[in-house]
Design a protein around this motif. Structure first.
Motif, PDB file in Angstrom:
ATOM      1  N   LEU A   5      90.295 -21.564 -58.305  1.00 26.09           N
ATOM      2  CA  LEU A   5      89.314 -20.826 -57.377  1.00 26.09           C
ATOM      3  C   LEU A   5      88.008 -20.632 -58.261  1.00 26.09           C
ATOM      4  O   LEU A   5      86.766 -20.768 -57.699  1.00 26.09           O
ATOM      5  N   LYS A  61      86.851 -24.437 -59.473  1.00 28.48           N
ATOM      6  CA  LYS A  61      86.768 -25.355 -58.392  1.00 28.48           C
ATOM      7  C   LYS A  61      87.173 -26.721 -59.071  1.00 28.48           C
ATOM      8  O   LYS A  61      86.539 -27.921 -58.846  1.00 28.48           O
ATOM      9  N   GLN A  62      88.313 -26.785 -59.805  1.00 26.86           N
ATOM     10  CA  GLN A  62      88.788 -27.730 -60.700  1.00 26.86           C
ATOM     11  C   GLN A  62      90.314 -27.808 -60.385  1.00 26.86           C
ATOM     12  O   GLN A  62      90.840 -26.764 -60.146  1.00 26.86           O
ATOM     13  N   LEU A  67      87.949 -30.810 -56.131  1.00 28.26           N
ATOM     14  CA  LEU A  67      88.718 -30.279 -55.100  1.00 28.26           C
ATOM     15  C   LEU A  67      88.931 -31.435 -54.002  1.00 28.26           C
ATOM     16  O   LEU A  67      90.171 -31.453 -53.517  1.00 28.26           O
ATOM     17  N   ARG A 109      87.891 -16.067 -51.066  1.00 28.89           N
ATOM     18  CA  ARG A 109      87.666 -17.187 -51.682  1.00 28.89           C
ATOM     19  C   ARG A 109      88.972 -18.449 -51.265  1.00 28.89           C
ATOM     20  O   ARG A 109      90.269 -17.684 -51.196  1.00 28.89           O
ATOM     21  N   ALA A 124      90.025 -22.536 -51.537  1.00 32.16           N
ATOM     22  CA  ALA A 124      89.720 -23.846 -52.095  1.00 32.16           C
ATOM     23  C   ALA A 124      90.629 -24.979 -51.397  1.00 32.16           C
ATOM     24  O   ALA A 124      91.818 -24.844 -51.321  1.00 32.16           O
TER      25      ALA A 124
END
Length: 528
Positions: free
Chosen positions: A313, A316-317, A324, A476, A478
């Motif tokens: 989060l 973004k990896q 993502l 949050r 992803a």
């Protein structure tokens, strides 16, 4: 004898009655669900004490269709019901996947849910009512169950959504979807459709949820008749220490976070995480007792899970360094097996399927014997998951429930690609040679190529992908394309989508997060 009943209606005369107090009174919970001439008996028993060393919920779900329910005598030498059929196992999986997330994580006693079809109605499809019956049996007990739930069927006939369509109505439906959830959230979806859009898919889920809410209210109304819902039983299956949990997290969280931040492959990552665990355990005093050690191992797993999720989060990896929405490297080959009618090798990252296609005559069709009648199928898709595919050694005892479920999902995804006038019997076999997530979707891709390699004039190619998600309480989230095994285990969603350029043909979704909005769900579908 105190008998309590509650009736709910789906409209069009589709009234369902829940009854308790008459049958199976020594079970902890027993409910008879009736619709038309159909009757399902659902029972649940949950032991009071957990076995030593058990740190999970050992729950079994069994659904069986009695041949007598349809006025038939079983075939075979023994002339009695034997092992569960594939269709019964698929219903067991749907109920299990819906119920299991709703038990407390520290509830570890042997629990058995049994549902039997004891009277059949040729127009009422029982699989859409099994989860409702099981949930009702649980809800009237003192077993700590965070339901109730329901899992109705959604069809679409002439552009109109229909709840729990009859067998005749389903002949004209382009959607066959089982949607399960509580009054608050959807947590399981399974089904097939004829190339619908992402927007239509979300509309189907919204439509189903309105009826799920009614089903849940009816179960609570049944409890009210019985004097109100029982207070959950007291239990103590885990020893916990907030102080020890905080100590473990302080010592290991950043190490797990840093290890997850460096892109790595499956084996390398497992070694890094294992080394952190071993280092901490080695630092404990020599006289640490077994109970404390058990707690430490549990808190290490929680520390790792929180660290990995926050890393994704924050940055973004992904664990292997991907973005993502990035799919792992794909390579494939057809005609790999020279002696078979068609074959394909499909590899996506560390997941690999070797799939063969064999054509046969009408004599090779599979006979299916159930409570309704004998029927024949000319499409068979068999999915095999040998232990070496994940680097483990264990005996081969034939296909388990997971393999049957994954094979059925892949079959749903590719069967509409076969020509309507296809005259042959078709057997597709997918052998998973490597696995790190999404092996059922690799099967779809390999099966699509293998059919073309066999010379079948398919309507279209098909492919599948497994989506995941990580979310936190701050809002949050992803959405992850083509998830790894670790991302499935540590994440909040496993959403498998099969389709082509025209739309979606099959889905299977399991949710672990509460409060997922339909906007986020549609975003995941579009990304898929």
């Amino acid at each position: 004898m105190n008998v309590f009943t509650q009736t709910l209606s789906y409209g069009d005369g589709k009234d369902v009655t829940l009854e308790t107090g008459k049958l199976a009174r020594q079970a902890h919970g027993a409910v008879v669900l009736s619709q038309g001439r159909l009757k399902l008996l659902a029972t649940v028993v949950s032991n009071k004490e957990a076995r030593d060393g058990v740190d999970f919920l050992p729950m079994s779900v069994d659904y069986q269709e009695k041949f007598a329910a349809g006025g038939r005598i079983p075939g075979g030498f023994l002339r009695r019901e034997g092992r569960l059929s594939n269709s019964e196992i698929l219903v067991c999986r749907i109920v299990d996947r819906t119920l299991r997330p709703l038990f407390p994580s520290d509830y570890h006693v042997e629990t058995q849910v049994m549902i039997q079809l004891i009277s059949a109605d040729e127009e009422v499809l029982p699989d859409a009512l099994v989860a409702l019956a099981a949930s009702a049996a649980l809800t009237i007990t003192d077993i700590p169950f965070e339901g109730p739930i329901s899992a109705p069927r959604v069809g679409r006939i002439n552009g109109e959504w229909v709840i729990n369509p009859t067998a005749t109505e389903m002949e004209n439906s382009d959607v066959d979807l089982l949607v399960a959830g509580t009054a608050a959230d959807i947590n399981m979806v399974e089904g097939e459709m004829n190339g619908i859009s992402e927007k239509d898919m979300v509309e189907a889920l919204k439509f189903a949820h309105t009826f799920i809410k009614k089903d849940c209210a009816a179960q609570l109304a049944l409890c009210d008749q019985m004097g109100g819902r029982k207070a959950p039983r007291e239990y103590n299956h885990e020893t916990n220490s907030e102080e020890l949990a905080a100590t473990v997290k302080e010592a290991t969280y950043q190490k797990f976070y840093d290890a997850a931040l460096v892109p790595s492959e499956k084996d390398e990552r497992a070694e890094k995480f294992s080394a952190i665990n071993k280092e901490y355990i080695a630092s404990l005093p020599e006289d640490t007792d077994g109970e404390t050690l058990t707690m430490v191992k549990r808190y290490l797993a929680k520390s790792k899970k929180e660290a990995v999720r926050n890393m994704m989060l924050d940055n973004k990896q992904r664990l292997d360094g991907r973005a993502l929405n990035e799919v792992r490297q794909i390579w494939s080959e057809v005609d790999y097996l020279p002696s078979v009618h068609g074959s394909a090798l499909f590899t996506r990252g560390e997941t690999q399927s070797l799939t063969s296609v064999t054509l046969g005559s009408k004599l090779d069709q599979q006979m299916i014997d159930n409570y309704q009648a004998k029927s024949f199928s000319k499409l068979m898709l068999h999915y095999n998951f040998p232990s070496f595919s994940v680097g483990e050694a264990r005996p081969n005892r034939g296909p388990g429930r997971r393999e049957i479920g994954h094979g059925a999902l892949a079959e749903r995804g590719i069967k509409r690609m076969i020509p309507d006038d296809f005259p042959y019997t078709l057997r597709i076999v997918s052998d998973i040679l490597e696995s790190n997530g999404s092996s059922s979707m690799a099967t779809v891709c390999a099966a699509s190529m293998a059919m073309m390699d066999a010379g079948i004039q398919v309507k279209s190619g098909a492919s599948g992908i497994a989506m995941g998600m990580v979310a936190d309480k701050e809002g949050r989230y992803a959405i992850l394309s083509d998830i790894l095994g670790d991302e499935d285990h540590l994440g909040d969603m496993d959403f498998k989508v099969v389709g082509n350029a025209d739309g979606i043909y099959a889905v299977q979704m399991d949710m672990k997060v509460e409060g997922l909005s339909y906007d986020v769900l549609e975003e995941a579908l579009v990304q898929a």
